[in-house]
Design an enzyme around this catalytic site. Structure first.
Site, PDB file in Angstrom:
ATOM      1  N   LYS A  88       0.866  -1.194   0.000  1.00 63.04           N
ATOM      2  CA  LYS A  88       0.000   0.000   0.000  1.00 63.04           C
ATOM      3  C   LYS A  88       0.886   1.221   0.000  1.00 63.04           C
ATOM      4  O   LYS A  88       1.816   1.328   0.816  1.00 63.04           O
ATOM      5  CB  LYS A  88      -0.885  -0.002   1.261  1.00 63.04           C
ATOM      6  CG  LYS A  88      -1.816   1.176   1.352  1.00 63.04           C
ATOM      7  CD  LYS A  88      -3.133   0.887   0.663  1.00 63.04           C
ATOM      8  CE  LYS A  88      -3.955   2.139   0.384  1.00 63.04           C
ATOM      9  NZ  LYS A  88      -3.614   2.816  -0.876  1.00 63.04           N
ATOM     10  N   LYS A 146       5.619   3.288   8.163  1.00 66.40           N
ATOM     11  CA  LYS A 146       4.450   4.115   8.487  1.00 66.40           C
ATOM     12  C   LYS A 146       3.210   3.233   8.603  1.00 66.40           C
ATOM     13  O   LYS A 146       2.439   3.329   9.555  1.00 66.40           O
ATOM     14  CB  LYS A 146       4.255   5.149   7.375  1.00 66.40           C
ATOM     15  CG  LYS A 146       3.084   6.084   7.569  1.00 66.40           C
ATOM     16  CD  LYS A 146       2.818   6.925   6.322  1.00 66.40           C
ATOM     17  CE  LYS A 146       4.078   7.601   5.828  1.00 66.40           C
ATOM     18  NZ  LYS A 146       3.810   8.535   4.718  1.00 66.40           N
ATOM     19  N   LYS A 203       5.415   1.804  -3.117  1.00 69.54           N
ATOM     20  CA  LYS A 203       5.288   3.180  -3.643  1.00 69.54           C
ATOM     21  C   LYS A 203       5.581   3.115  -5.135  1.00 69.54           C
ATOM     22  O   LYS A 203       6.217   2.179  -5.612  1.00 69.54           O
ATOM     23  CB  LYS A 203       6.296   4.100  -2.937  1.00 69.54           C
ATOM     24  CG  LYS A 203       5.956   5.568  -3.012  1.00 69.54           C
ATOM     25  CD  LYS A 203       4.999   6.040  -1.936  1.00 69.54           C
ATOM     26  CE  LYS A 203       4.606   7.491  -2.158  1.00 69.54           C
ATOM     27  NZ  LYS A 203       3.855   8.050  -1.034  1.00 69.54           N
ATOM     28  N   ASP A 218      -0.203  10.873  -4.502  1.00 70.00           N
ATOM     29  CA  ASP A 218       0.930  11.506  -3.817  1.00 70.00           C
ATOM     30  C   ASP A 218       1.171  12.792  -4.612  1.00 70.00           C
ATOM     31  O   ASP A 218       0.264  13.268  -5.310  1.00 70.00           O
ATOM     32  CB  ASP A 218       2.164  10.581  -3.807  1.00 70.00           C
ATOM     33  CG  ASP A 218       3.293  11.113  -2.903  1.00 70.00           C
ATOM     34  OD1 ASP A 218       3.159  11.023  -1.687  1.00 70.00           O
ATOM     35  OD2 ASP A 218       4.295  11.634  -3.416  1.00 70.00           O
ATOM     36  N   ASN A 220      -2.074  19.321  -1.510  1.00 69.08           N
ATOM     37  CA  ASN A 220      -3.114  18.610  -0.766  1.00 69.08           C
ATOM     38  C   ASN A 220      -2.841  18.605   0.738  1.00 69.08           C
ATOM     39  O   ASN A 220      -3.709  18.973   1.540  1.00 69.08           O
ATOM     40  CB  ASN A 220      -3.221  17.169  -1.302  1.00 69.08           C
ATOM     41  CG  ASN A 220      -4.164  16.331  -0.470  1.00 69.08           C
ATOM     42  OD1 ASN A 220      -3.842  15.924   0.642  1.00 69.08           O
ATOM     43  ND2 ASN A 220      -5.351  16.095  -0.981  1.00 69.08           N
TER      44      ASN A 220
HETATM   45  P1  NDP Z   1       1.037  18.189  -3.877  1.00 65.54           P
HETATM   46  O1  NDP Z   1       1.611  17.910  -5.204  1.00 65.54           O
HETATM   47  O2  NDP Z   1      -0.445  18.311  -3.741  1.00 65.54           O
HETATM   48  O3  NDP Z   1       1.687  19.512  -3.251  1.00 65.54           O
HETATM   49  C1  NDP Z   1       3.047  19.697  -3.080  1.00 65.54           C
HETATM   50  C2  NDP Z   1       3.249  21.158  -2.778  1.00 65.54           C
HETATM   51  O4  NDP Z   1       4.604  21.384  -2.393  1.00 65.54           O
HETATM   52  C3  NDP Z   1       2.973  22.077  -3.971  1.00 65.54           C
HETATM   53  O5  NDP Z   1       2.313  23.229  -3.507  1.00 65.54           O
HETATM   54  C4  NDP Z   1       4.372  22.414  -4.474  1.00 65.54           C
HETATM   55  O6  NDP Z   1       4.463  23.662  -5.147  1.00 65.54           O
HETATM   56  C5  NDP Z   1       5.113  22.487  -3.159  1.00 65.54           C
HETATM   57  N1  NDP Z   1       6.554  22.351  -3.298  1.00 65.54           N
HETATM   58  C6  NDP Z   1       7.254  21.474  -4.029  1.00 65.54           C
HETATM   59  N2  NDP Z   1       8.576  21.663  -3.859  1.00 65.54           N
HETATM   60  C7  NDP Z   1       8.699  22.707  -3.000  1.00 65.54           C
HETATM   61  C8  NDP Z   1       9.788  23.371  -2.409  1.00 65.54           C
HETATM   62  N3  NDP Z   1      11.048  23.000  -2.668  1.00 65.54           N
HETATM   63  N4  NDP Z   1       9.532  24.399  -1.554  1.00 65.54           N
HETATM   64  C9  NDP Z   1       8.288  24.777  -1.279  1.00 65.54           C
HETATM   65  N5  NDP Z   1       7.185  24.171  -1.799  1.00 65.54           N
HETATM   66  C10 NDP Z   1       7.405  23.147  -2.642  1.00 65.54           C
HETATM   67  O7  NDP Z   1       1.589  17.028  -2.906  1.00 65.54           O
HETATM   68  P2  NDP Z   1       0.993  16.538  -1.525  1.00 65.54           P
HETATM   69  O8  NDP Z   1       0.519  17.686  -0.743  1.00 65.54           O
HETATM   70  O9  NDP Z   1       0.096  15.390  -1.781  1.00 65.54           O
HETATM   71  O10 NDP Z   1       2.313  15.912  -0.839  1.00 65.54           O
HETATM   72  C11 NDP Z   1       3.256  16.728  -0.168  1.00 65.54           C
HETATM   73  C12 NDP Z   1       4.159  15.836   0.656  1.00 65.54           C
HETATM   74  O11 NDP Z   1       3.376  15.044   1.566  1.00 65.54           O
HETATM   75  C13 NDP Z   1       5.007  14.827  -0.133  1.00 65.54           C
HETATM   76  O12 NDP Z   1       6.211  14.598   0.526  1.00 65.54           O
HETATM   77  C14 NDP Z   1       4.150  13.550  -0.052  1.00 65.54           C
HETATM   78  O13 NDP Z   1       4.917  12.385  -0.269  1.00 65.54           O
HETATM   79  C15 NDP Z   1       3.656  13.664   1.378  1.00 65.54           C
HETATM   80  N6  NDP Z   1       2.464  12.894   1.676  1.00 65.54           N
HETATM   81  C16 NDP Z   1       1.308  13.051   0.955  1.00 65.54           C
HETATM   82  C17 NDP Z   1       0.192  12.324   1.271  1.00 65.54           C
HETATM   83  C18 NDP Z   1      -1.115  12.542   0.587  1.00 65.54           C
HETATM   84  O14 NDP Z   1      -2.123  11.971   1.058  1.00 65.54           O
HETATM   85  N7  NDP Z   1      -1.209  13.351  -0.448  1.00 65.54           N
HETATM   86  C19 NDP Z   1       0.228  11.286   2.330  1.00 65.54           C
HETATM   87  C20 NDP Z   1       1.456  11.284   3.112  1.00 65.54           C
HETATM   88  C21 NDP Z   1       2.533  12.039   2.753  1.00 65.54           C
HETATM   89  P3  NDP Z   1       3.880  23.892  -6.639  1.00 65.54           P
HETATM   90  O15 NDP Z   1       2.416  24.063  -6.447  1.00 65.54           O
HETATM   91  O16 NDP Z   1       4.585  25.113  -7.083  1.00 65.54           O
HETATM   92  O17 NDP Z   1       4.240  22.651  -7.399  1.00 65.54           O
END
Ligand code: NDP
Length: 447
Positions: A92, A116, A128, A168, A243
């Site tokens: 998963k 996790k 993954k 993700d 997200n």
């Molecule tokens: P998204 O793609 O929805 O969002 C990622 C965000 O991070 C975007 O706003 C992006 O900017 C920004 N970003 C990327 N690189 C940088 C940087 N260097 N500095 C500042 N901002 C940055 O991803 P998620 O929110 O889904 O995931 C974010 C993290 O959480 C990842 O590590 C993911 O693996 C982890 N995660 C996610 C889960 C989920 O349910 N979605 C579950 C558990 C962990 P821009 O809009 O400009 O691209």
């Protein structure tokens, strides 16, 4: 050989076997730092090549993903699915679409996911996947064609009892929809349980979209509570604007905190009045624009393209964007400015040096494998609803999420105390999760 020397020998072996994968080495090294203490008390965990087996994925699939753009040109991307370990249940873990995706990144994410998932107490293995495809700037039709091509290979490796992908970075409900649609065509079955993060009207769960961010806020609330503190009056920084970040901001505001800064890949915004979530959502979710436009929509805000969001003084720092976004310099600035709690919403957003600095400064620090488990927890709730052809209310699902996050918090602090390091969430999470996976592997024989 002493435990520390054994752990170091294992680590050097893993680095040599997995050359050129620094993120994977980093994730393994973080786990090994905690394992030394466990191996001192329970050396049998180092027998029978258990640790080497645990660090070797059960299966790694790499495949070609050809697709056609709107102008008729053909492109080729590389797809990945790393099925790390299924000793506790079906693999998963999410799919990431981002130009920097490579095997080492997918392996680090799969390794983190395994532990996790174990920490949640739910019957889930770890995996993954993803592709080096950039959905940014692509039309819906291009994204659909890419997703269909991706699933045309992936479908033969997944299934409700085998491997259950989710979203993700770069994979939201739009991409999940296109992939689920293609899976349905290829398998001639409505296998809802083959993928999570689905839309509500086609097998999704309430709260799944919100789950990682809400779960992070619930976890931090437990950390605060354990110290007789609360969100009320706290200034919070959430990096990212995707997200996880958006739903963290929403829940922190509901719980009485004020998120005063957030970021995206172009820079960061500061709004001392508190981030206007609706304005941010319109910009990032609906219009997929850069965060700098927020400052034109909200007069109280200022935008910075240079510097770091971690320069902004706060009580609570929640990195929710990407790996290694918070380094030692940022950690020192945060501590100097009075940060009281740090918790990871993203996967491994804190460098090892920063993590060690927070520990030396006595700052409670929650690793992603504990604090961001809300997403996978709710994916498991989605699988339960799919299996029983049921659909739970928002309140019911949210309550289960909050309870499961509370349990993870208890597991971390209980284990940290048992091993003589009260309040060390990294140690607690690593040892509790490792023991769960390792004990099952021992019970199932040499696998
Ligand atoms: P998204 O793609 O929805 O969002 C990622 C965000 O991070 C975007 O706003 C992006 O900017 C920004 N970003 C990327 N690189 C940088 C940087 N260097 N500095 C500042 N901002 C940055 O991803 P998620 O929110 O889904 O995931 C974010 C993290 O959480 C990842 O590590 C993911 O693996 C982890 N995660 C996610 C889960 C989920 O349910 N979605 C579950 C558990 C962990 P821009 O809009 O400009 O691209």
């Amino acid at each position: 050989m002493r435990a520390a020397a054994r752990a170091e020998a294992f680590f050097q072996d893993i680095v040599a076997r997995n050359a050129g994968e620094p993120e994977f080495h980093q994730a393994v090294s973080c786990l090994f730092e905690s394992l030394v203490l466990l191996l001192e008390r329970a050396p049998h965990y180092a027998d029978a090549a258990l640790i080497q087996r645990l660090c070797e994925p059960e299966r790694q699939v790499i495949f070609r993903v050809p697709w056609q753009d709107d102008l008729g040109a053909i492109h080729v991307n590389r797809g990945f699915r790393v099925q790390f370990n299924s000793v506790l249940g079906p693999y998963k873990g999410g799919l990431r679409f981002h130009p920097r995706v490579n095997l080492g990144i997918v392996k680090f994410l799969g390794f983190e996911q395994l532990f996790k998932n174990a920490l949640t107490g739910l019957p889930l293995g770890g995996g993954k996947g993803g592709a080096d495809f950039d959905p940014k700037g692509k039309s819906d039709a291009e994204v659909m064609r890419f997703c269909q091509s991706f699933m045309t290979e992936l479908y033969r490796h997944i299934g409700p009892d085998v491997d259950v992908p989710a979203g993700d970075v770069g994979v939201g409900v739009r991409e999940i929809g296109y992939m689920f649609g293609q899976h349905k065509r290829l398998t001639n079955s409505y296998a809802s349980g083959a993928i999570t993060g689905k839309g509500l009207s086609w097998g999704g769960s309430r709260v799944r979209k919100e789950a990682t961010g809400y779960g992070l806020a619930y976890f931090v609330s437990e950390m605060l509570d354990a110290r007789d503190l609360a969100f009320d009056g706290c200034k919070v920084i959430v990096s990212g604007a995707g997200n996880v970040a958006l739903h963290t901001i929403e829940k922190v505001h509901q719980m009485g905190g004020t998120v005063i800064a957030c970021s995206d890949s172009s820079g960061y915004i500061v709004d001392e009045q508190g981030i206007d979530l609706e304005a941010l959502r319109t910009l990032k979710e609906a219009r997929r624009r850069s965060i700098h436009e927020y400052a034109t929509l909200v007069p109280s805000a200022r935008y910075r393209a240079d510097g770091s969001v971690w320069d902004v003084p706060c009580d609570i720092a929640l990195p929710c964007a990407t790996q290694n976004e918070l380094d030692e310099t940022a950690a020192r600035t945060l501590v100097k400015n009075g940060v009281r709690i740090v918790a990871e919403g993203a996967n491994m957003p804190t460098t090892p040096e920063a993590r060690r600095y927070f520990r030396s400064a006595g700052i409670p620090f929650a690793p992603g494998k504990a604090a961001n488990a809300g997403g996978v927890v709710t994916s498991a709730l989605e699988m339960q609803q799919n299996a029983s052809r049921d659909s739970w209310s928002f309140e019911d699902t949210d309550e289960r999420l909050a309870t499961l996050m509370r349990n993870i918090h208890e597991r971390c602090i209980g284990t940290a105390e048992e091993y003589g390091r009260p309040g060390d969430y990294v140690l607690g999470a690593n040892i509790a999760a490792f023991k769960k996976v390792a004990d099952a592997m021992i019970a199932l024989g040499i696998i």
